[in-house]
Design a protein around this motif. Structure first.
Motif, PDB file in Angstrom:
ATOM      1  N   LYS A 262       0.819  -1.215   0.000  1.00  6.24           N
ATOM      2  CA  LYS A 262       0.000   0.000   0.000  1.00  6.24           C
ATOM      3  C   LYS A 262       0.851   1.262   0.000  1.00  6.24           C
ATOM      4  CE  LYS A 262      -2.383   0.677   3.687  1.00  6.24           C
ATOM      5  NZ  LYS A 262      -3.411   0.580   4.748  1.00  6.24           N
ATOM      6  N   TYR A 266       0.734   4.184  -3.146  1.00  5.16           N
ATOM      7  CA  TYR A 266       0.405   5.607  -3.060  1.00  5.16           C
ATOM      8  C   TYR A 266       1.618   6.498  -3.334  1.00  5.16           C
ATOM      9  CZ  TYR A 266      -4.362   4.814  -1.641  1.00  5.16           C
ATOM     10  OH  TYR A 266      -5.694   4.460  -1.650  1.00  5.16           O
ATOM     11  N   LYS A 269       1.719   6.493  -7.131  1.00  3.68           N
ATOM     12  CA  LYS A 269       0.576   7.231  -7.681  1.00  3.68           C
ATOM     13  C   LYS A 269       0.663   8.720  -7.352  1.00  3.68           C
ATOM     14  CE  LYS A 269      -2.369   4.276  -9.642  1.00  3.68           C
ATOM     15  NZ  LYS A 269      -2.945   4.432 -10.999  1.00  3.68           N
ATOM     16  N   ASN A 272      -4.494  10.751  -4.161  1.00  2.00           N
ATOM     17  CA  ASN A 272      -5.490   9.994  -3.398  1.00  2.00           C
ATOM     18  C   ASN A 272      -6.486   9.348  -4.351  1.00  2.00           C
ATOM     19  OD1 ASN A 272      -7.154   8.944  -1.450  1.00  2.00           O
ATOM     20  ND2 ASN A 272      -8.195  10.887  -1.030  1.00  2.00           N
ATOM     21  N   ASP A 316      -6.237   7.369   0.770  1.00  2.00           N
ATOM     22  CA  ASP A 316      -5.196   7.968   1.608  1.00  2.00           C
ATOM     23  C   ASP A 316      -5.223   9.480   1.394  1.00  2.00           C
ATOM     24  OD1 ASP A 316      -2.902   8.782   2.945  1.00  2.00           O
ATOM     25  OD2 ASP A 316      -1.823   6.932   2.462  1.00  2.00           O
ATOM     26  N   TYR A 319      -2.358  12.304   0.485  1.00  2.00           N
ATOM     27  CA  TYR A 319      -1.955  12.638  -0.884  1.00  2.00           C
ATOM     28  C   TYR A 319      -3.012  13.526  -1.532  1.00  2.00           C
ATOM     29  CZ  TYR A 319       1.632   9.065  -0.395  1.00  2.00           C
ATOM     30  OH  TYR A 319       2.716   8.344   0.022  1.00  2.00           O
TER      31      TYR A 319
END
Length: 608
Positions: A262, A266, A269, A272, A316, A319
């Motif tokens: 995970k 993120y 990426k 979010n 998340d 972000y």
């Protein structure tokens, strides 16, 4: 005179010698004829796209056996490019290699006298199959030029061809897809394929009991793992079984998840977005129309079952979010936008747990809400316009245990033909303790429910792309909240007792009906935030009903979340004022009046 048995043995021996000599002679002389005809059939039946090569052909006419050693079916790339220019090229090509192809027990006399080829079995040794897929738009349109059937390609040689069994074991299979100049591949190993009763004649293609000339195709794939082209996700399963006679597909231990953990997901990426991890023990498709799937990429089935699994969705907020408009992307609208036909009579959900996890961008803790042991059915899952004229609604009837505590039952109705995305949803939640929701409230909002008995919740709602409206009922008692301080160095967290006391006594209705017997019904008229997903809009609409029943207006909610710290400061500072408790009471009273006092008009409206 010799004994008669010697004459008999001599005659039998002579017959055997003559038969062996005849078989040997015809085997030698028929071999070049068979070789020529075999290669000719392959070439002509594929319009020159394929050629057949092999090291040796062993022909035993007496036993009716043929063996091809190191055989290879090769597609011609030059011919394929010409077929693309003439718009005759198929989307798929095959390159097949075999250590041996064994044909057993064919009847030569039937071939000679009746032009019928009857074979007991065909087996493939160490097959290596490469499927090359390249989509061409001209294959999406209906061609006026009739295509030759397999029978039409062989009828000049055979009036019929029948093979009882074909066995293909330990197949190495590679699928290569060419799209927009890019190539992606899937490799499979140890596939087993069994084909029963193949019949190619004048009528077999129209036989509804057959699937492409066969009575049954049975495929067993022991395992598979594939990295998706997006670079983030992979899909895998432990086993895949396909049976065309039963029209079933069975997948076991199915997994769809990121290739990384995970934190890495993120970090790569850097925004979010929703991260999904899905695992199912069983995914079964029943009464699947294989012919429609292969010919037209249409998914038509009687039943799809998802059994014993989990769906975990993550967000998340540490972000940045780059919101996009989600209007027009509701589940039923997405189905209607599919380019290929989808028609599933029933989708069964059997013991699936769904959990949403969110990391707070303010408190840096993860909260979650879960729907455990979900069961239910979806019906009329289709974008088939003809079927939708008879019944335009896709329906879902689902049950689960929310937070593994309260029984929730929800029904959805999706108007598949609505231009505005019209849908309905209703539901009930049984008795449970409100404190179960602290798993999501405390990490994300720094608020806990100190107590609360939820007796029953019921709602009946309608919605479109822009609005959700309906009625919400919330029966509860002894509702108390606790506003929390930030965690100290030891990770301990205490409550803001004074402010919590004020909120519980002056802001929130601690029960519904209240101690005077007045019952508050939530009248929902929620305007959708365009960037919110369908399910987030459903949740926000229901949350609006909860707030109304609890007596929390938008203004009071903002004051609760935004000025609770100020309220604490007023009380703390008041302790140091010379006039003591009197001045504290005065300042606290002013604070209560200015921030937490109820608006009489909104209070009366909510109780109507």
């Amino acid at each position: 005179m010799r004994p008669i048995w010697k004459w008999i043995l001599g005659i039998i021996a002579a017959i055997i010698v003559i038969l062996i000599s005849v078989v040997w002679y015809y085997s030698r002389n028929w071999k070049p004829i068979v070789e020529t005809k075999l290669k000719e059939v392959v070439y002509n039946s594929t319009n020159g796209l394929y050629s057949l090569r092999y090291d040796d052909l062993d022909l035993n006419i007496g036993l009716g056996n043929v063996t091809l050693t190191n055989a290879e079916l090769i597609p011609d790339s030059v011919v394929y490019q010409k077929m693309i220019l003439s718009k005759d090229a198929p989307n798929n090509r095959f390159h097949i290699k075999l250590k041996a192809l064994k044909v057993r027990r064919f009847n030569l006399m039937d071939v000679i006298s009746k032009k019928k080829l009857n074979i007991k079995s065909i087996s493939f040794e160490e097959p290596n199959i490469h499927l090359l897929s390249e989509h061409h738009s001209f294959n999406d349109t209906i061609s006026n030029k009739p295509k030759k059937t397999l029978y039409e390609n062989v009828k000049d040689i055979f009036s019929s061809v029948n093979v009882k069994d074909i066995n293909i074991e330990d197949v190495k299979f590679k699928y290569s897809k060419f799209e927009e100049g890019k190539q992606s591949s899937i490799d499979l190993d140890k596939i087993t394929i069994k084909v029963h009763d193949v019949l190619v004649d004048e009528t077999s293609l129209q036989d509804s009991t057959r699937f492409f000339y066969t009575k049954m195709v049975d495929v067993d794939i022991p395992g598979f793992e594939y990295d998706l082209p997006d670079g983030f996700y992979k899909a895998k399963f432990k086993g895949l079984k396909i049976n065309t006679r039963d029209q079933n597909i069975l997948l076991t231990d199915v997994v769809y998840q990121p290739k990384m953990n995970k934190a890495s997901f993120y970090k790569q990426k850097n925004q979010n977005v929703t991260m999904a991890v899905m695992k199912f023990d069983t995914l079964r498709v029943e009464r699947l129309d294989f012919k429609a799937l292969i010919d037209n990429q249409q998914t038509i089935a009687s039943k799809v079952q998802l059994k014993n699994g989990t769906v975990d969705l993550y967000a998340d907020k540490r972000y940045p979010k780059y919101p996009i408009v989600k209007v027009g992307r509701s589940p039923h609208q997405q189905i209607m936008k599919m380019k290929k036909l989808l028609h599933l009579d029933t989708v069964v959900v059997d013991n699936i747990s769904i959990t949403y996890h969110e990391m707070s961008g303010k408190f840096f803790r993860e909260g979650s809400i879960s729907f455990n042991n979900a069961n239910g059915v979806l019906t009329n899952v289709t974008n088939d316009s003809l079927a939708l004229k008879k019944d335009k609604y896709m329906r879902a009837d689902l049950r689960a245990k929310i937070m593994n505590a309260g029984n929730i039952h929800m029904k959805f109705g999706f108007d598949m033909l609505s231009k505005t995305g019209h849908h309905t949803y209703s539901g009930t939640l049984g008795a449970m303790q409100a404190t179960s929701f602290n798993r999501i409230l405390a990490p994300l909002l720094n608020v806990e429910l100190a107590s609360g008995n939820i007796k029953k919740i019921s709602f009946n709602m309608e919605g479109t792309d822009r609005k959700n409206w309906g009625e919400f009922r919330f029966d509860y008692s002894d509702l108390k909240i606790s506003l929390l301080n930030k965690r100290d160095e030891n990770g301990e967290q205490s409550s803001k007792k004074v402010v919590s006391y004020l909120v519980n006594h002056l802001l929130i209705n601690d029960s519904n009906p209240d101690n005077k017997g007045v019952y508050t019904i939530g009248k929902i008229n929620y305007t959708r935030v365009p960037e919110h997903t369908f399910f987030k809009t459903v949740w926000q609409s229901l949350l609006d009903g909860i707030k109304q029943c609890a007596g929390i207006s938008k203004e009071r909610e903002a004051k609760l979340m935004g000025t609770a710290e100020t309220g604490k400061d007023v009380v703390e500072k008041g302790k140091h004022i010379v006039e003591g408790a009197k001045d504290v009471g005065k300042k606290t009273g002013n604070f209560i009046k200015g921030i937490f006092k109820k608006d009489k008009k909104s209070e009366e409206d909510s109780k109507q």
